[in-house]
Design an enzyme around this catalytic site. Structure first.
Site, short mmCIF file in Angstrom:
data_model
loop_
_atom_site.label_atom_id
_atom_site.label_comp_id
_atom_site.label_asym_id
_atom_site.label_seq_id
_atom_site.Cartn_x
_atom_site.Cartn_y
_atom_site.Cartn_z
N ASP A 123 -6.65 -23.15 20.66
CA ASP A 123 -5.19 -22.79 20.26
C ASP A 123 -5.28 -21.51 19.06
O ASP A 123 -5.86 -21.46 18.38
CB ASP A 123 -4.59 -23.94 19.61
CG ASP A 123 -2.99 -23.72 19.45
OD1 ASP A 123 -2.67 -22.79 18.89
OD2 ASP A 123 -2.54 -24.63 20.02
N SER A 176 0.12 -20.28 21.24
CA SER A 176 0.22 -21.71 21.75
C SER A 176 1.56 -21.72 22.55
O SER A 176 2.06 -21.11 23.43
CB SER A 176 0.46 -22.59 20.55
OG SER A 176 0.10 -23.76 21.12
#
Length: 732
Positions: free
Chosen positions: A193, A49
């Protein structure tokens, strides 16, 4: 000092683990500053991320100070929301975004919902620019520092290590936080993610060959109920149940564990980026002795310096487009507003890409900027597009004004109904008046596009009796001061239009119009119904329109210029108007918006229109007065008077509006307008002899997802009268 005994091998390899954490991940930059200060050589980087974003840039050659400069100068609100400036949109996209409050997928009559608040296109645009110097690196182990990032396969829920491919796309996939960003498709796999499955890839970095692991943990701790203030907070909390438990073991596998003090921040606290970076610096300083000890055992290696590209524009030599099936190259280039070769600012290029994304016709817009090895700052752009399979949209809106009154809008839009690039749209408007708008449009970008429209509009309004005093159909005196007027308009057009010089829209076409207005206040018609019909005629005309619009906001612009010119030549009539002879109507409006201070701006506009030819047809005269309604025929807004109060075949109008944005999207408005309205003002030289009508107004407006909500109080000095207006929602 260390979580485990560090091997005494000479020149140990250091692996850096950077966790995800949204805005908290900016702390990684502060840590990198201290690593550089201590002299630590990083040999491997694994990130998730935000850790993937920071880590990829560092692996590609940027130093910590450059990253600090890049991230502290960003407008994260714009970056996250994919906010597209209005001036960058095509005219069609402007109309759509300023008509409908809600747009939802509606394929097979099944209601869908967007997969994320943002498509992440601005993040992708930023990374593509920053990583253009490694555009040809498809194996991330060949970067200055070998790198990988973690993403989650949406369909299987499995962790996927991304260490090959196009770096900006891989990093965007790793950071596609569910609900905030739409999933990212790479080849045939859809990713979100990586923090969902592995927010701290320590084992994976160790497996790459790292002797020593330095880990930076910026994950959330569990929050109490008072701290869970949004859907994103709740989503992060749910994911944290697992990641916090995982960290108990992963912390023990980290040789130098750095955990910045960031409990006071959230995953979206980007406006406090400077404090978050400092927290990373402070946490790393506490490990200074350990970091210096590691550096002392390593051989020094100079990194290649990446010169930050400060150019604000690029020269694009050509554009390649792959992945098109239902749309054409000209359509894509038209939405991009891109004609090559040309020197284009990064801002304009990004706006064009976002405008293409805003059409909703593409799930993914991937591209590479490929430098020309012989010409500095010359690039070709290679697009790889994934078309959206959804063809049908349900769109909704609400509105209220003093002319059309209350209205609810239900729209069905179908794309690619008959051919590529076409859009079919039907508005059904229900409220105090039933109305509809239909449009079929074949969008060919920079080439001539083709359109068909059909619309029915109707309203009822109390008007002064002099509104119809000159009507030829009137045979008896009027004994009332006001009468109720019903106004019906049915218009059909066929047109072609083209965009030229990137900003001008030229339309040419033919128009059929059925116009009727009547009153039930007086008289009896031939069917013995209590009403008098003043107009009931079909008209045929040709028209030309020219529009230029760079306003940053349609309703409350701070900057930009607007021009619209309209010429109609009425050639034929059939109905009550038996004395018809051809005539023409021309009108134009120009407006200029300019900021005066940080929150104060003004808009100066002037407009006018006149008729030449047959003057006996008065039903298409200019009717001036009112506020907040959508344009229809020659009905012109003018503060201080009721709608349809002033009438003539010529009008001139100027308006000055001061706009003070007291809070974001909250506007305090002070305005004044003056006008001359009458018959044959130019021929009789009366257009400049004096000002016949004026009005001053003060108002308040709030911008909402429904459109503007505004109230206005207006006063007419010459008549000592006033009006109060209310407007709610987009105008349709």
């Amino acid at each position: 000092m260390f979580a485990q005994e560090i091997p005494e091998a000479d020149d140990p390899k250091v692996g850096l683990v950077l966790s995800g954490g949204g805005a908290k991940g900016l702390a990684h930059i502060g840590v990198l500053k201290e690593l550089e200060a201590a002299g630590v050589r990083v040999d491997y980087i694994g990130g998730t991320s935000m850790g993937a974003i920071v880590g990829s840039l560092y692996a590609a050659g940027y130093n910590a100070q450059q990253l600090d400069s890049i991230f502290t100068s960003l407008d994260f609100d714009t970056l996250i929301q994919d906010d597209i400036p209005r001036s960058a949109k095509t005219f069609y996209e402007k109309d759509d975004s300023e008509t409908y409050a809600v747009t939802l997928p509606f394929d097979n009559f099944k209601l869908g919902f967007p997969s994320g608040i943002s498509k992440g296109q601005n993040v992708y645009n930023l990374l593509s620019r920053l990583l253009v110097h490694v555009y040809d690196v498809d194996d991330f182990s060949e970067l200055q520092i070998p790198f990988f990032c973690v993403a989650t396969n949406v369909e299987t829920g499995q962790e996927v290590i991304l260490d090959k491919g196009y770096l900006p796309r891989a990093v965007t996939a790793s950071g596609a936080l569910p609900t905030l960003f739409s999933p990212v498709r790479i080849n045939d796999t859809i990713f979100v993610d990586g923090g969902v499955v592995n927010n701290y890839p320590v084992e994976e970095v160790r497996a790459r060959g790292a002797d020593i692991i330095i880990g930076v943990d910026v994950q959330d701790s569990l929050r109490d109920r008072k701290s869970l203030r949004s859907a994103i907070d709740v989503l992060v909390q749910i994911n944290n149940y697992r990641t916090i438990n995982d960290m108990k073991e992963k912390r023990n596998k980290t040789d130098v564990y750095i955990n910045p003090k960031i409990d006071d921040f959230t995953v979206v606290s980007f406006d406090e980026g400077r404090k978050i970076i400092s927290s990373g610096t402070e946490a790393a300083q506490q490990k200074k002795a350990a970091l210096e000890a590691i550096a002392a055992r390593q051989l020094k290696k100079e990194r290649d310096t990446v010169i930050f590209n400060t150019n604000t524009s690029i020269y694009i030599t050509d554009v390649g487009i792959e992945g098109l099936q239902s749309y054409t190259r000209s359509y894509v280039l038209g939405k991009l507003k891109l004609q090559t070769p040309a020197n284009v600012s990064y801002r304009k290029f990004n706006e064009g890409v976002n405008n293409l994304s805003a059409t909703g016709n593409f799930d993914q817009i991937n591209y590479r900027l490929v430098p020309d090895p012989k010409e500095p700052n010359h690039y070709s752009v290679q697009f790889d597009l994934v078309e959206n399979e959804s063809k049908t949209l349900l769109r909704l809106g609400v509105h209220y004004d003093d002319l059309f009154r209350s209205a609810g809008l239900v729209n069905i839009t179908r794309k690619r109904l008959f051919t590529n690039n076409d859009v079919t749209s039907l508005d059904l408007i229900i409220g105090d008046n039933l109305r509809y708008n239909f449009e079929y449009y074949i969008d060919k970008g920079f080439y001539w596009s083709i359109g068909l429209t059909s619309a029915f509009n109707s309203f009822e309004k109390e008007v002064a009796n002099d509104f119809i005093l000159n009507e030829s159909s009137l045979t008896t005196p009027i004994e009332v001061n006001e009468l109720n007027l019903r106004y019906d308009d049915f218009t059909n057009t066929a047109f072609v239009q083209t965009l030229f010089r990137r900003s001008f829209l030229l339309s040419l076409g033919v128009e059929h119009k059925w116009l009727r207005y009547l009153s039930e206040t007086i008289g009896t018609d031939e069917d013995d119904l209590p009403r008098t019909i003043f107009e009931n005629t079909n008209y045929l005309s040709t028209f030309g329109k020219l529009t230029y619009d760079t306003f940053d906001n349609k309703f409350y612009p701070r900057e930009g210029f607007y021009f619209h010119g309209d010429f109609h030549w009425y050639l034929w009539a059939d109905g009550m108007n038996t004395a018809f002879e051809p005539f023409s109507i021309a009108k134009a409006k120009a407006a200029w918006a300019q900021p005066i201070a940080s929150k104060l701006s003004f808009v100066l506009s002037t407009e006018g229109g006149f008729k030449w030819g047959d003057r006996r047809t008065q039903s298409l005269d200019f009717f001036v007065g009112g506020y907040g309604f959508k344009p229809l025929n020659n009905i012109i807004p003018f503060s201080g008077y009721e709608a349809l109060s002033l009438r003539g075949d010529t009008y001139l109008l100027s308006r000055l509006v001061f706009d003070y944005e007291i809070f974001r999207k909250n506007h305090l408005l002070l305005s004044g307008n003056i006008a001359n309205v009458g018959d044959a003002l130019f021929e009789r030289g009366q257009w400049i002899d004096r000002i016949n009508y004026s009005g001053v107004a003060v108002g308040y407006a709030l911008e909402t997802f429904l459109g503007p909500i505004a109230i206005q109080y207006a006063y007419v000095p010459e008549e000592n009268t006033d009006e109060f207006y209310v407007n709610v929602g987009f105008r349709f």
